[in-house]
Motif scaffolding. Structure first.
Motif, PDB file in Angstrom:
ATOM      1  N   VAL A 124       0.907  -1.173  -0.115  1.00  0.00           N
ATOM      2  CA  VAL A 124      -0.125  -0.069  -0.140  1.00  0.00           C
ATOM      3  C   VAL A 124       0.807   1.226   0.045  1.00  0.00           C
ATOM      4  CG1 VAL A 124      -1.941  -1.090   1.133  1.00  0.00           C
ATOM      5  CG2 VAL A 124      -0.091  -0.032   2.559  1.00  0.00           C
ATOM      6  N   TRP A 125       0.258   2.237   0.053  1.00  0.00           N
ATOM      7  CA  TRP A 125       1.133   3.740   0.056  1.00  0.00           C
ATOM      8  C   TRP A 125       1.944   3.726   1.017  1.00  0.00           C
ATOM      9  CZ3 TRP A 125       1.604   7.124   3.948  1.00  0.00           C
ATOM     10  CH2 TRP A 125       0.686   7.060   4.851  1.00  0.00           C
ATOM     11  N   TRP A 126       2.059   3.485   2.060  1.00  0.00           N
ATOM     12  CA  TRP A 126       3.141   3.588   3.108  1.00  0.00           C
ATOM     13  C   TRP A 126       4.256   2.512   2.703  1.00  0.00           C
ATOM     14  CZ3 TRP A 126       4.556  -0.117   6.917  1.00  0.00           C
ATOM     15  CH2 TRP A 126       3.314  -1.192   6.757  1.00  0.00           C
ATOM     16  N   HIS A 127       3.951   1.478   2.135  1.00  0.00           N
ATOM     17  CA  HIS A 127       4.724   0.524   1.599  1.00  0.00           C
ATOM     18  C   HIS A 127       5.785   1.113   0.742  1.00  0.00           C
ATOM     19  CE1 HIS A 127       2.548  -3.128   3.254  1.00  0.00           C
ATOM     20  NE2 HIS A 127       3.278  -2.644   4.436  1.00  0.00           N
ATOM     21  N   GLY A 128       5.100   1.850  -0.301  1.00  0.00           N
ATOM     22  CA  GLY A 128       5.580   2.412  -1.139  1.00  0.00           C
ATOM     23  C   GLY A 128       6.583   3.536  -0.975  1.00  0.00           C
ATOM     24  N   LEU A 129       6.142   4.289   0.112  1.00  0.00           N
ATOM     25  CA  LEU A 129       6.905   5.498   0.491  1.00  0.00           C
ATOM     26  C   LEU A 129       8.262   4.848   1.254  1.00  0.00           C
ATOM     27  CD1 LEU A 129       4.388   7.934   2.412  1.00  0.00           C
ATOM     28  CD2 LEU A 129       5.651   8.023   0.240  1.00  0.00           C
ATOM     29  N   GLY A 134      14.162   4.004   0.704  1.00  0.00           N
ATOM     30  CA  GLY A 134      15.308   3.311   0.436  1.00  0.00           C
ATOM     31  C   GLY A 134      15.937   3.406  -0.846  1.00  0.00           C
ATOM     32  N   LEU A 135      15.414   3.757  -1.999  1.00  0.00           N
ATOM     33  CA  LEU A 135      16.067   4.209  -3.207  1.00  0.00           C
ATOM     34  C   LEU A 135      16.501   5.528  -3.299  1.00  0.00           C
ATOM     35  CD1 LEU A 135      16.278   3.304  -6.154  1.00  0.00           C
ATOM     36  CD2 LEU A 135      14.208   4.421  -6.526  1.00  0.00           C
ATOM     37  N   GLY A 136      16.173   6.459  -2.512  1.00  0.00           N
ATOM     38  CA  GLY A 136      16.599   7.638  -2.377  1.00  0.00           C
ATOM     39  C   GLY A 136      17.808   7.887  -1.685  1.00  0.00           C
ATOM     40  N   LEU A 137      18.063   6.934  -0.506  1.00  0.00           N
ATOM     41  CA  LEU A 137      19.306   6.868  -0.048  1.00  0.00           C
ATOM     42  C   LEU A 137      20.537   6.269  -0.727  1.00  0.00           C
ATOM     43  CD1 LEU A 137      18.023   5.634   3.666  1.00  0.00           C
ATOM     44  CD2 LEU A 137      18.733   8.078   2.873  1.00  0.00           C
ATOM     45  N   ILE A 138      19.982   5.216  -1.660  1.00  0.00           N
ATOM     46  CA  ILE A 138      20.922   4.538  -2.352  1.00  0.00           C
ATOM     47  C   ILE A 138      21.591   5.597  -3.712  1.00  0.00           C
ATOM     48  CG2 ILE A 138      21.389   2.844  -4.196  1.00  0.00           C
ATOM     49  CD1 ILE A 138      19.276   1.187  -2.640  1.00  0.00           C
ATOM     50  N   LEU A 139      20.576   6.412  -4.063  1.00  0.00           N
ATOM     51  CA  LEU A 139      20.998   7.352  -5.097  1.00  0.00           C
ATOM     52  C   LEU A 139      21.788   8.347  -4.252  1.00  0.00           C
ATOM     53  CD1 LEU A 139      17.603   7.926  -7.035  1.00  0.00           C
ATOM     54  CD2 LEU A 139      19.836   6.608  -7.824  1.00  0.00           C
ATOM     55  N   VAL A 140      21.560   8.965  -3.157  1.00  0.00           N
ATOM     56  CA  VAL A 140      22.457   9.904  -2.532  1.00  0.00           C
ATOM     57  C   VAL A 140      23.767   9.345  -2.305  1.00  0.00           C
ATOM     58  CG1 VAL A 140      22.712  10.792  -0.230  1.00  0.00           C
ATOM     59  CG2 VAL A 140      20.710  11.245  -1.271  1.00  0.00           C
ATOM     60  N   ASP A 141      24.055   7.876  -1.875  1.00  0.00           N
ATOM     61  CA  ASP A 141      25.146   7.228  -1.858  1.00  0.00           C
ATOM     62  C   ASP A 141      25.823   7.297  -3.219  1.00  0.00           C
ATOM     63  OD1 ASP A 141      26.995   5.434   0.028  1.00  0.00           O
ATOM     64  OD2 ASP A 141      26.677   4.452  -1.822  1.00  0.00           O
ATOM     65  N   ALA A 142      25.119   6.904  -4.334  1.00  0.00           N
ATOM     66  CA  ALA A 142      25.739   6.849  -5.513  1.00  0.00           C
ATOM     67  C   ALA A 142      26.401   8.319  -5.837  1.00  0.00           C
ATOM     68  CB  ALA A 142      24.795   6.423  -6.640  1.00  0.00           C
ATOM     69  N   ALA A 143      25.484   9.326  -5.653  1.00  0.00           N
ATOM     70  CA  ALA A 143      26.122  10.516  -5.817  1.00  0.00           C
ATOM     71  C   ALA A 143      27.219  11.112  -4.974  1.00  0.00           C
ATOM     72  CB  ALA A 143      24.935  11.612  -5.360  1.00  0.00           C
ATOM     73  N   ARG A 144      27.507  10.372  -3.835  1.00  0.00           N
ATOM     74  CA  ARG A 144      28.646  10.954  -3.230  1.00  0.00           C
ATOM     75  C   ARG A 144      29.792  10.216  -3.580  1.00  0.00           C
ATOM     76  NH1 ARG A 144      26.026  10.466   3.137  1.00  0.00           N
ATOM     77  NH2 ARG A 144      25.193  12.423   3.111  1.00  0.00           N
ATOM     78  N   SER A 145      29.549   8.886  -4.120  1.00  0.00           N
ATOM     79  CA  SER A 145      30.614   7.928  -4.560  1.00  0.00           C
ATOM     80  C   SER A 145      30.942   8.614  -5.862  1.00  0.00           C
ATOM     81  CB  SER A 145      30.136   6.597  -4.965  1.00  0.00           C
ATOM     82  OG  SER A 145      29.885   6.177  -3.781  1.00  0.00           O
ATOM     83  N   GLY A 257      11.702   1.386  -6.840  1.00  0.00           N
ATOM     84  CA  GLY A 257      11.189   2.558  -7.386  1.00  0.00           C
ATOM     85  C   GLY A 257       9.926   2.090  -8.166  1.00  0.00           C
ATOM     86  N   ILE A 258       9.750   1.101  -9.035  1.00  0.00           N
ATOM     87  CA  ILE A 258       8.680   0.717  -9.707  1.00  0.00           C
ATOM     88  C   ILE A 258       7.346   0.447  -8.688  1.00  0.00           C
ATOM     89  CG2 ILE A 258       7.783  -1.113 -11.157  1.00  0.00           C
ATOM     90  CD1 ILE A 258      10.359  -0.849 -12.799  1.00  0.00           C
ATOM     91  N   ILE A 259       7.566  -0.468  -7.847  1.00  0.00           N
ATOM     92  CA  ILE A 259       6.609  -1.033  -6.830  1.00  0.00           C
ATOM     93  C   ILE A 259       6.289   0.257  -5.804  1.00  0.00           C
ATOM     94  CG2 ILE A 259       5.973  -2.569  -5.020  1.00  0.00           C
ATOM     95  CD1 ILE A 259       5.841  -3.801  -7.871  1.00  0.00           C
TER      96      ILE A 259
END
Length: 320
Positions: A124-129, A134-145, A257-259
């Protein structure tokens, strides 16, 4: 039926051409920005090749067939590892280029998070959030790398690139040409996949196959064709960074991201069959990749044959 076959054939041709363009664009973008091709492939390439899964999953939820969305993602992630890596390894052999351990750990954590939320489903929606966070944290780590690598010396960056991919990397390629390659790849891949999926799904529905099975098989394979095209061309160009990074990044984007986005659109119930079997096959496939990431084992033709055979066995099991 003949028209569906024509669509599928045309889609495959577009996929191969677009995949080659995306590999060229990604490698030259990494060279121009001064960051490893692995980071570009985990982000730009992976997200671009996952576009078909995103579009199909959102449309499935809006059309009232959320089982197709979930089956598409779970089936696509299993196919990404066993088929998308297995088939190029079977044909060319595939090495593990740059250090992919950090990205793999993120993918594994994302897989466990996805399964845990599925056990408490529906999504449901809160699962999606949670998944999107989690995806956002991964992207932040990729940007730092990426920033850390850009601060490294030019010599270190040059040594990090695959020397066998010189025919792909051109330090003098103008930025407009890099952007053109990326656009051709990112636009052509979902377009080619859409042609293939339309034909395959139409044939499957005529035969009377269920939506969940269609999502796990025909749609999953069809929407992973961009990854397959990109990985095959990367393997052909001897650029393992793009091949492995594409699959790892695509799997992370599929799960989180997708789910994550689709769950914001509407609830996604978890089919008991997926809960009992397919989620665990996806987890097993993820674990099967671990030795090649952590021990740097090359994925030779024998490994490719085993991975491909395991995927074919999985397909047989879901149709049985």
């Amino acid at each position: 039926m003949p028209l569906d076959v024509l669509y599928a054939g045309l889609g495959l041709i577009i996929l191969l051409l677009a995949g080659d363009a995306l590999v060229k664009g990604a490698v030259n973008l990494s060279l121009r920005l001064g960051i490893p091709a692995l980071i570009v492939s985990v982000t730009v390439v992976a997200f671009g090749t996952s576009a078909p899964e995103l579009l199909i999953s959102i449309k499935a939820v809006l059309d009232g067939v959320p089982g197709l969305a979930l089956g598409n993602v779970v089936g696509a992630n299993t196919a990404n590892i066993l088929l998308i890596l297995g088939l190029p390894a079977l044909i060319f052999g595939l090495g593990v280029g740059s250090d992919t351990r950090r990205s793999y750990v993120f993918m594994f954590i994302g897989t466990l998070m996805f399964i845990g939320l599925g056990l408490a489903g529906p999504y449901v929606w809160w699962h999606g959030l949670i998944l999107l966070a989690g995806l956002g944290l991964i992207l932040v780590d990729a940007a730092r790398s990426a920033q850390a690598h850009r601060r490294a010396t030019a010599d270190a960056l040059a040594a990090q690139d695959d020397q066998d991919s010189l025919e792909v990397a051109d330090p003098d390629m103008p930025i407009w040409q890099i952007v053109l390659f990326l656009l051709l790849g990112l636009i052509g891949l979902p377009f080619g996949a859409d042609l293939f999926v339309d034909g395959a799904v139409a044939i499957a529905r005529d035969v009377g196959i269920s939506e969940t099975v269609i999502g796990l098989s025909f749609v999953a394979i069809g929407t992973t064709l961009p990854e397959l095209a990109t990985t095959v061309m990367a393997a052909l160009r001897r650029h393992a960074d793009v091949a492995i990074g594409n699959v790892i990044g695509s799997n992370m984007f599929n799960l989180m991201g997708i789910i994550g986005v689709a769950a914001l659109v509407g609830p996604i119930p978890v089919d008991p069959v997926i809960l009992r079997f397919d989620l665990w096959v996806m987890l097993a496939a993820t674990l099967a990749l671990a030795p090649f990431v952590f021990l740097r084992w090359p994925m030779g033709r024998a490994v490719g044959a085993v991975f491909t055979a395991l995927y074919l066995a999985y397909l047989v099991s879901i149709f049985a």
